[in-house]
Design a protein around this motif. Sequence first.
Motif, PDB file in Angstrom:
ATOM      1  N   GLU A   1       0.827  -1.204   0.000  1.00  0.00           N
ATOM      2  CA  GLU A   1       0.000   0.000   0.000  1.00  0.00           C
ATOM      3  C   GLU A   1       0.860   1.253   0.000  1.00  0.00           C
ATOM      4  N   ALA A   2       2.023   1.198   0.659  1.00  0.00           N
ATOM      5  CA  ALA A   2       2.927   2.348   0.638  1.00  0.00           C
ATOM      6  C   ALA A   2       3.420   2.613  -0.779  1.00  0.00           C
ATOM      7  N   ALA A   3       3.695   1.548  -1.533  1.00  0.00           N
ATOM      8  CA  ALA A   3       4.128   1.709  -2.919  1.00  0.00           C
ATOM      9  C   ALA A   3       3.021   2.333  -3.765  1.00  0.00           C
ATOM     10  N   LEU A   4       1.763   1.978  -3.453  1.00  0.00           N
ATOM     11  CA  LEU A   4       0.632   2.533  -4.184  1.00  0.00           C
ATOM     12  C   LEU A   4       0.302   3.954  -3.739  1.00  0.00           C
ATOM     13  N   GLY A   5       0.628   4.247  -2.497  1.00  0.00           N
ATOM     14  CA  GLY A   5       0.281   5.552  -1.938  1.00  0.00           C
ATOM     15  C   GLY A   5      -1.137   5.627  -1.434  1.00  0.00           C
ATOM     16  N   GLN A   6      -1.832   4.504  -1.437  1.00  0.00           N
ATOM     17  CA  GLN A   6      -3.218   4.445  -0.977  1.00  0.00           C
ATOM     18  C   GLN A   6      -3.636   2.979  -0.899  1.00  0.00           C
ATOM     19  N   PRO A   7      -4.752   2.683  -0.227  1.00  0.00           N
ATOM     20  CA  PRO A   7      -5.251   1.302  -0.216  1.00  0.00           C
ATOM     21  C   PRO A   7      -5.653   0.863  -1.624  1.00  0.00           C
ATOM     22  N   LEU A   8      -5.621  -0.443  -1.860  1.00  0.00           N
ATOM     23  CA  LEU A   8      -6.062  -1.013  -3.132  1.00  0.00           C
ATOM     24  C   LEU A   8      -7.552  -1.297  -3.032  1.00  0.00           C
ATOM     25  N   THR A   9      -8.341  -0.630  -3.841  1.00  0.00           N
ATOM     26  CA  THR A   9      -9.798  -0.720  -3.732  1.00  0.00           C
ATOM     27  C   THR A   9     -10.374  -1.752  -4.692  1.00  0.00           C
ATOM     28  N   LYS A  10     -11.520  -2.287  -4.281  1.00  0.00           N
ATOM     29  CA  LYS A  10     -12.235  -3.275  -5.086  1.00  0.00           C
ATOM     30  C   LYS A  10     -13.127  -2.559  -6.107  1.00  0.00           C
ATOM     31  N   MET A  11     -13.325  -3.184  -7.254  1.00  0.00           N
ATOM     32  CA  MET A  11     -14.241  -2.723  -8.283  1.00  0.00           C
ATOM     33  C   MET A  11     -15.459  -3.644  -8.290  1.00  0.00           C
ATOM     34  N   PRO A  12     -16.514  -3.308  -9.034  1.00  0.00           N
ATOM     35  CA  PRO A  12     -17.653  -4.234  -9.130  1.00  0.00           C
ATOM     36  C   PRO A  12     -17.192  -5.616  -9.591  1.00  0.00           C
ATOM     37  N   ILE A  13     -17.736  -6.649  -8.956  1.00  0.00           N
ATOM     38  CA  ILE A  13     -17.295  -8.018  -9.217  1.00  0.00           C
ATOM     39  C   ILE A  13     -17.850  -8.519 -10.549  1.00  0.00           C
ATOM     40  N   SER A  14     -16.959  -9.073 -11.383  1.00  0.00           N
ATOM     41  CA  SER A  14     -17.394  -9.681 -12.640  1.00  0.00           C
ATOM     42  C   SER A  14     -16.821 -11.083 -12.836  1.00  0.00           C
ATOM     43  N   VAL A  15     -15.858 -11.472 -11.995  1.00  0.00           N
ATOM     44  CA  VAL A  15     -15.212 -12.779 -12.120  1.00  0.00           C
ATOM     45  C   VAL A  15     -15.355 -13.554 -10.817  1.00  0.00           C
ATOM     46  N   LEU A  16     -15.837 -14.775 -10.925  1.00  0.00           N
ATOM     47  CA  LEU A  16     -15.916 -15.689  -9.790  1.00  0.00           C
ATOM     48  C   LEU A  16     -14.919 -16.809 -10.033  1.00  0.00           C
ATOM     49  N   GLN A  17     -13.855 -16.830  -9.224  1.00  0.00           N
ATOM     50  CA  GLN A  17     -12.869 -17.894  -9.345  1.00  0.00           C
ATOM     51  C   GLN A  17     -13.055 -18.875  -8.199  1.00  0.00           C
ATOM     52  N   VAL A  18     -13.157 -20.149  -8.533  1.00  0.00           N
ATOM     53  CA  VAL A  18     -13.435 -21.179  -7.525  1.00  0.00           C
ATOM     54  C   VAL A  18     -12.308 -22.201  -7.520  1.00  0.00           C
ATOM     55  N   ASN A  19     -11.677 -22.378  -6.364  1.00  0.00           N
ATOM     56  CA  ASN A  19     -10.729 -23.474  -6.186  1.00  0.00           C
ATOM     57  C   ASN A  19     -11.518 -24.658  -5.653  1.00  0.00           C
ATOM     58  N   LEU A  20     -11.721 -25.643  -6.513  1.00  0.00           N
ATOM     59  CA  LEU A  20     -12.605 -26.758  -6.183  1.00  0.00           C
ATOM     60  C   LEU A  20     -11.984 -27.756  -5.206  1.00  0.00           C
ATOM     61  N   GLY A  21     -10.681 -27.675  -5.001  1.00  0.00           N
ATOM     62  CA  GLY A  21     -10.052 -28.592  -4.063  1.00  0.00           C
ATOM     63  C   GLY A  21      -8.590 -28.823  -4.387  1.00  0.00           C
ATOM     64  N   ARG A  22      -7.923 -29.578  -3.513  1.00  0.00           N
ATOM     65  CA  ARG A  22      -6.475 -29.773  -3.626  1.00  0.00           C
ATOM     66  C   ARG A  22      -6.091 -31.067  -4.334  1.00  0.00           C
ATOM     67  N   LYS A  23      -7.078 -31.895  -4.694  1.00  0.00           N
ATOM     68  CA  LYS A  23      -6.758 -33.148  -5.378  1.00  0.00           C
ATOM     69  C   LYS A  23      -6.199 -32.864  -6.772  1.00  0.00           C
ATOM     70  N   CYS A  24      -5.088 -33.555  -7.109  1.00  0.00           N
ATOM     71  CA  CYS A  24      -4.472 -33.377  -8.413  1.00  0.00           C
ATOM     72  C   CYS A  24      -3.693 -34.641  -8.747  1.00  0.00           C
ATOM     73  N   ASN A  25      -3.551 -34.920 -10.017  1.00  0.00           N
ATOM     74  CA  ASN A  25      -2.760 -36.082 -10.430  1.00  0.00           C
ATOM     75  C   ASN A  25      -1.274 -35.765 -10.541  1.00  0.00           C
ATOM     76  N   LEU A  26      -0.896 -34.466 -10.354  1.00  0.00           N
ATOM     77  CA  LEU A  26       0.501 -34.050 -10.407  1.00  0.00           C
ATOM     78  C   LEU A  26       0.901 -33.386  -9.093  1.00  0.00           C
ATOM     79  N   SER A  27       2.215 -33.282  -8.865  1.00  0.00           N
ATOM     80  CA  SER A  27       2.763 -32.540  -7.722  1.00  0.00           C
ATOM     81  C   SER A  27       3.870 -31.634  -8.250  1.00  0.00           C
ATOM     82  N   CYS A  28       3.497 -30.502  -8.836  1.00  0.00           N
ATOM     83  CA  CYS A  28       4.458 -29.629  -9.510  1.00  0.00           C
ATOM     84  C   CYS A  28       5.295 -28.846  -8.500  1.00  0.00           C
ATOM     85  N   SER A  29       6.572 -28.635  -8.833  1.00  0.00           N
ATOM     86  CA  SER A  29       7.503 -27.992  -7.905  1.00  0.00           C
ATOM     87  C   SER A  29       7.158 -26.540  -7.641  1.00  0.00           C
ATOM     88  N   HIS A  30       6.441 -25.878  -8.565  1.00  0.00           N
ATOM     89  CA  HIS A  30       6.129 -24.461  -8.403  1.00  0.00           C
ATOM     90  C   HIS A  30       4.695 -24.233  -7.907  1.00  0.00           C
TER      91      HIS A  30
END
Length: 333
Positions: A15-44
Amino acid sequence: MVQSKPAPQTLPSFEAALGQPLTKMPISVLQVNLGRKCNLSCSHCHVEAGPHRTEELSPEVCDQLVEMIHRFPQIQTVDLTGGAPEMNYGFRPIVEAARSQGKEVIVRSNLTIFFEPGYEDLPDYFAQHQVRVVASLPCYLADNVDKMRGQGVYQDSIQALQLLNQKGYGQDPNLVIDLVYNPPVPMSEDFSLTPKQAGLEQDYKAYLSEQFGIQFNRLFTITNLPIGRTKFHLNHRQLHGPYLRFLAQHHNGGTVAHLMCRNELSVDYLGQVYDCDFNQMEGIPALDGQGQPVTVEALLERGTLDVVGQVQTRPYCYGCTAGSGSSCGGSLV
């Protein structure tokens, strides 16, 4: 190669780098993390997903998300991630609910899931529902991919892309396939930003077309944020602090207007709401005007998605504003 500048003694808050708080805009994207199950275990992987993880969406939260998709026309995009989103409960009901309402559906797929028993129909399913596929391919060369994601992953990814091309992906304007580049996790203080997205995209397209006849739409370059397994590897090499300072030194104020956290809600498998997927992994909830954590249930009760005024920021947010910027949709400027 971007050269590191001399490290400051202390890291200024985002926030200091921005010089102000980062404000929210009207929501248009819903991102859902459905869970941690995966067939891979990537290093990153900042989610720390893998085959032995069992956390996933419950039927109750799935029903709430379907209701949210039906009730709020302002949601333009439903972005499904994981783990391997396809392996976790609620994937298909949410895809079908969103498409029934004319919303764009993004599936962040590792591609290799197509070859797991029970998931062989996914290319047809994706095409049938005109799902936009965003697929991780951290490099267009086999050795680099297999080092990051596991032996044989590159070849499976190539075969999966060819399958999607056969269904019309990368050619039919309604069937979009985008690829994601992630740089290797830093091994020393010789840090660098992601390459310029447009140039790297041309390199990917030329190589994959010449070698395998593969076509895709866009390449997204995404910075590794120091979260999850990336943070673990950085701490192991005593690089976490220096890497954060490097990102802060390359903060670009021109990216701030386009940050994904500003018009997005990120939901976890428990129905808790965050400003972004990175805050979700760090357990930093989105807060309403009274400073209370937000949940899907609470949003439905209040009848509005726009209850968050200010984004919760942390030092790793510099990863999204360094250089050309980084988001789930690639570079920002």
